[in-house]
Design a protein around this motif. Structure first.
Motif, PDB file in Angstrom:
ATOM      1  N   ASN A  80       1.133  -1.549  -0.185  1.00 20.58           N
ATOM      2  CA  ASN A  80       0.204  -0.414   0.084  1.00 20.58           C
ATOM      3  C   ASN A  80       0.475   1.518  -0.396  1.00 20.58           C
ATOM      4  N   PHE A  81       2.121   1.396   0.036  1.00 17.91           N
ATOM      5  CA  PHE A  81       3.450   2.047   0.123  1.00 17.91           C
ATOM      6  C   PHE A  81       2.994   2.866  -1.022  1.00 17.91           C
ATOM      7  N   PHE A  82       3.010   2.012  -2.078  1.00 18.62           N
ATOM      8  CA  PHE A  82       3.124   2.327  -3.586  1.00 18.62           C
ATOM      9  C   PHE A  82       2.146   3.542  -4.313  1.00 18.62           C
ATOM     10  N   MET A  83       0.447   2.762  -3.358  1.00 22.77           N
ATOM     11  CA  MET A  83      -0.963   3.713  -4.088  1.00 22.77           C
ATOM     12  C   MET A  83      -0.694   4.521  -4.694  1.00 22.77           C
ATOM     13  N   PRO A  84      -1.275   4.830  -5.756  1.00 16.77           N
ATOM     14  CA  PRO A  84      -1.143   5.809  -6.429  1.00 16.77           C
ATOM     15  C   PRO A  84      -2.111   6.755  -5.784  1.00 16.77           C
ATOM     16  N   ASP A  85      -1.163   7.825  -6.262  1.00 14.61           N
ATOM     17  CA  ASP A  85      -1.324   9.030  -5.243  1.00 14.61           C
ATOM     18  C   ASP A  85      -2.307  10.420  -6.073  1.00 14.61           C
ATOM     19  N   ILE A  86      -2.768  10.056  -7.269  1.00 12.60           N
ATOM     20  CA  ILE A  86      -3.713  10.934  -8.193  1.00 12.60           C
ATOM     21  C   ILE A  86      -5.114  11.502  -7.318  1.00 12.60           C
ATOM     22  N   THR A  87      -5.278  10.022  -6.854  1.00 16.90           N
ATOM     23  CA  THR A  87      -7.141  10.012  -6.080  1.00 16.90           C
ATOM     24  C   THR A  87      -7.194  10.564  -5.765  1.00 16.90           C
ATOM     25  N   PRO A  88      -6.599  11.233  -4.568  1.00 16.93           N
ATOM     26  CA  PRO A  88      -6.836  12.210  -3.531  1.00 16.93           C
ATOM     27  C   PRO A  88      -7.018  13.178  -4.077  1.00 16.93           C
ATOM     28  N   LEU A  89      -6.389  13.972  -5.191  1.00 18.14           N
ATOM     29  CA  LEU A  89      -5.768  15.095  -6.191  1.00 18.14           C
ATOM     30  C   LEU A  89      -7.116  15.514  -6.829  1.00 18.14           C
ATOM     31  N   LEU A  90      -7.861  13.808  -7.466  1.00 22.23           N
ATOM     32  CA  LEU A  90      -9.071  14.502  -8.191  1.00 22.23           C
ATOM     33  C   LEU A  90     -10.373  14.404  -7.172  1.00 22.23           C
ATOM     34  N   GLU A  91     -10.155  13.991  -6.043  1.00 22.10           N
ATOM     35  CA  GLU A  91     -11.318  13.936  -4.791  1.00 22.10           C
ATOM     36  C   GLU A  91     -11.199  15.586  -4.464  1.00 22.10           C
TER      37      GLU A  91
ATOM     38  N   LEU B 114      -1.307   1.170   6.318  1.00 21.24           N
ATOM     39  CA  LEU B 114      -0.065   2.019   5.015  1.00 21.24           C
ATOM     40  C   LEU B 114      -0.933   2.711   4.092  1.00 21.24           C
ATOM     41  N   ASP B 115      -0.689   4.048   3.488  1.00 20.80           N
ATOM     42  CA  ASP B 115      -1.124   4.737   2.167  1.00 20.80           C
ATOM     43  C   ASP B 115       0.213   5.143   1.549  1.00 20.80           C
ATOM     44  N   TRP B 116      -0.543   5.819   0.466  1.00 19.96           N
ATOM     45  CA  TRP B 116      -0.335   7.485  -0.145  1.00 19.96           C
ATOM     46  C   TRP B 116       0.431   7.887   0.376  1.00 19.96           C
ATOM     47  N   ARG B 117       0.303   8.502   1.775  1.00 17.48           N
ATOM     48  CA  ARG B 117       0.637   9.877   2.701  1.00 17.48           C
ATOM     49  C   ARG B 117       1.703   9.098   2.810  1.00 17.48           C
ATOM     50  N   PHE B 118       2.204   7.998   4.364  1.00 17.32           N
ATOM     51  CA  PHE B 118       3.249   8.011   4.030  1.00 17.32           C
ATOM     52  C   PHE B 118       5.067   7.844   3.190  1.00 17.32           C
ATOM     53  N   ARG B 119       3.873   7.750   2.477  1.00 17.86           N
ATOM     54  CA  ARG B 119       5.831   8.074   0.722  1.00 17.86           C
ATOM     55  C   ARG B 119       5.442   9.390   0.707  1.00 17.86           C
ATOM     56  N   VAL B 120       5.070  10.553   1.310  1.00 15.62           N
ATOM     57  CA  VAL B 120       4.590  12.056   0.918  1.00 15.62           C
ATOM     58  C   VAL B 120       6.773  12.320   1.745  1.00 15.62           C
ATOM     59  N   PRO B 121       6.312  12.189   2.608  1.00 11.48           N
ATOM     60  CA  PRO B 121       8.195  12.574   2.849  1.00 11.48           C
ATOM     61  C   PRO B 121       9.497  11.601   2.841  1.00 11.48           C
ATOM     62  N   ALA B 122       8.979  10.599   1.809  1.00  6.37           N
ATOM     63  CA  ALA B 122      10.389  10.105   1.155  1.00  6.37           C
ATOM     64  C   ALA B 122      10.407  10.816   0.104  1.00  6.37           C
ATOM     65  N   ILE B 123       9.141  11.510  -0.879  1.00 10.79           N
ATOM     66  CA  ILE B 123       9.233  11.701  -2.362  1.00 10.79           C
ATOM     67  C   ILE B 123      10.255  12.457  -3.067  1.00 10.79           C
ATOM     68  N   PRO B 124      10.813  13.280  -2.398  1.00 10.88           N
ATOM     69  CA  PRO B 124      12.209  14.008  -2.585  1.00 10.88           C
ATOM     70  C   PRO B 124      13.330  13.281  -2.814  1.00 10.88           C
ATOM     71  N   LEU B 125      13.303  12.391  -1.936  1.00 10.73           N
ATOM     72  CA  LEU B 125      14.475  11.519  -1.562  1.00 10.73           C
ATOM     73  C   LEU B 125      14.434  10.341  -2.880  1.00 10.73           C
ATOM     74  N   ILE B 126      13.326   9.656  -3.113  1.00 10.77           N
ATOM     75  CA  ILE B 126      12.734   8.755  -3.946  1.00 10.77           C
ATOM     76  C   ILE B 126      13.015   9.552  -5.392  1.00 10.77           C
ATOM     77  N   PHE B 127      13.107  10.907  -5.664  1.00 10.33           N
ATOM     78  CA  PHE B 127      13.047  11.520  -7.089  1.00 10.33           C
ATOM     79  C   PHE B 127      14.438  11.545  -6.990  1.00 10.33           C
ATOM     80  N   ILE B 128      14.626  12.174  -6.062  1.00 10.68           N
ATOM     81  CA  ILE B 128      16.618  12.139  -6.492  1.00 10.68           C
ATOM     82  C   ILE B 128      17.203  10.629  -7.100  1.00 10.68           C
ATOM     83  N   VAL B 129      16.668   9.628  -6.358  1.00 14.80           N
ATOM     84  CA  VAL B 129      17.360   8.527  -7.139  1.00 14.80           C
ATOM     85  C   VAL B 129      16.551   8.003  -8.565  1.00 14.80           C
TER      86      VAL B 129
END
Length: 445
Positions: free
Chosen positions: A305-316, A402-417
């Motif tokens: 669930n950590f890798f759930m798409p985070d587009i749906t909260p934006l659409l909501e 777990l859902d996409w929100r717990f991935r948010v703090p790691a997103i910049p680090l993941i994007f750097i990789v």
């Protein structure tokens, strides 16, 4: 006039200044979405609590909910970091004070991400800017009173300061992150292990640990002086009972999560907030120990669930779809297909947008292994250990909820990789083209 324009262009073209301009697009997207969606209520259940606590701080000078019957329940459940920050911005922006605060943090995250990438010679700033701009999770959390964005800023700031050997300031940044989001209270252990493995000076290690725990210890001492309990937050006990033990039992017994939560809550006898939270923690631990192997079998399913798409909260958020409440519960018990059907219903537009986004994000995730390989080849082990350790912490600690929100703090680090992976593939493509050019030249001779 022409000279001034040339000076501005030279300033922008300077690689050292580029990050300050590349960080603007994500903020503009967040501003546009907020201007459109600010009249709609926030879709996140925690948001109103941060707003209420900050409002009471400004208007009444106390840190508690308006509905509190016992003094201080708010300070026992929520740590004060984020509400205090919102309260400061409330003085000139009222109920909208959280947004300029989050926008400043989002801009800081982007700037620090570019600087951190540059520090490790990852110069694909255009791709990094695109990924940050097209990150719905970061954008949508900016437009609501949520802790993800401020927590992410202080976390990335701590990592950047570690790379320049500023251990005291890095510890303070991590301390601020922990007082904003209690789940980060053990993050200093990851950095501590890294510092010991890199044989940092003992005095630096001790200073870092002291600074990283400064604010959490001070808040726990505040609660002890006021309530007689050395407690940081009462959320940890409930989290263990409801979102770990409860989530597992909900899946195992095929019981709706809300029903399971009520059944577990009914077993608690204490009425004092701290005693009740401790009782909840003890009951949660007992259930997990009694179902240890079953929980270990189930946990990997939840980790996905950590890798759930985070587009749906934006659409909501922008009302393309209203979303289906209880989707996460269905995902836990019945799987992805049932959750997708429940969430989208007959809204084909939202489904198509999500599908296109998933393809884009899936291709982006494919860059990550190549980025890790390039980092290893470049012997940038400091980056790999810090990013890997912190991402793993943010991934594993919340298992059960777990859902996409717990991935948010790691997103910049993941994007750097991911950006590092793009550079690697780009270099391999250049080598391939040069090889083909040589072969054609040799064959023509």
């Amino acid at each position: 006039m022409g000279k001034k324009v040339n000076k501005i262009l030279k300033f922008i073209e300077n690689p050292r200044h580029r990050c300050f301009f590349a960080a603007i697009p994500p903020c503009l997207i967040a501003l546009i979405i907020y201007c459109y969606a600010s009249e709609f209520p926030s879709p996140f259940p925690d948001s109103h609590e941060y707003q209420e606590l900050s409002k009471n701080l400004v208007e009444h000078g106390h840190f508690k909910y308006s509905s509190d019957t016992s003094a201080g329940e708010g300070s026992l459940r929520r740590t004060p970091g984020y509400p205090v920050m919102i309260a400061a911005f409330r003085l000139f922006a009222g109920d909208h004070g959280f947004f300029p605060l989050n926008l400043v943090f989002l801009y800081g995250i982007c700037v620090l991400s570019f600087k951190l990438a540059s520090k490790f010679k990852i110069h694909s700033w255009k791709l990094l800017a695109i990924l940050l701009t097209l990150s719905p999770g970061m954008i949508i959390c900016t437009t609501a009173p949520m802790t993800e964005i401020p927590f992410c800023f202080w976390l990335v700031a701590a990592i950047y300061l570690l790379t320049v050997d500023s251990f005291v300031l890095a510890g303070l940044c991590l301390s601020v992150a922990s007082i904003i989001r209690p789940a980060g209270i053990l993050l200093f252990i990851i950095v501590l292990i890294w510092m010991l493995c890199n044989r940092k000076k003992t005095v630096h290690v001790l200073l870092f640990v002291a600074m990283a725990n400064l604010l959490p210890v001070c808040w726990s001492l505040h609660n002890y002086a006021k309530f007689g309990y050395f407690s940081y937050t009462t959320l940890s006990g409930y989290y263990l009972l409801y979102y770990k033990a409860g989530s597992y039992l909900s899946w195992h017994d095929n019981v709706p999560f809300d029903t399971q939560r009520k059944q577990l809550g009914a077993q608690l006898k204490s009425t004092h907030p701290i005693e009740r939270a401790r009782e909840a923690g003890n009951l949660g631990r007992k259930i997990l120990l009694d179902n240890f192997f079953g929980f270990c079998f189930w946990a990997p399913r939840n980790l996905v669930n950590f890798f759930m798409p985070d587009i749906t909260p934006l659409l909501e958020r922008i009302r393309v779809t209203s979303g289906g409440r209880g989707t996460l519960d269905i995902l836990r018990r019945q799987g992805i297909l049932a959750a997708v059907k429940h969430y989208f219903g007959n809204n084909m537009i939202a489904g198509i947008i999500t599908l296109l986004y998933c393809i884009f994000y899936g291709l982006s995730w494919l860059l990550a292994p190549f980025g890790i390989w390039r980092i290893i080849r470049c012997r940038q082990y400091a980056l790999l250990c810090l990013v890997g350790g912190i991402t793993a912490y943010l991934w594993i600690i919340p298992v059960g909820n777990l859902d996409w929100r717990f991935r948010v703090p790691a997103i910049p680090l993941i994007f750097i990789v991911m950006s590092s992976g793009f550079i690697y593939l780009q270099s391999r493509y250049v080598i391939y083209k040069q090889k083909r050019r040589r072969e054609r030249h040799e064959s023509s001779c």
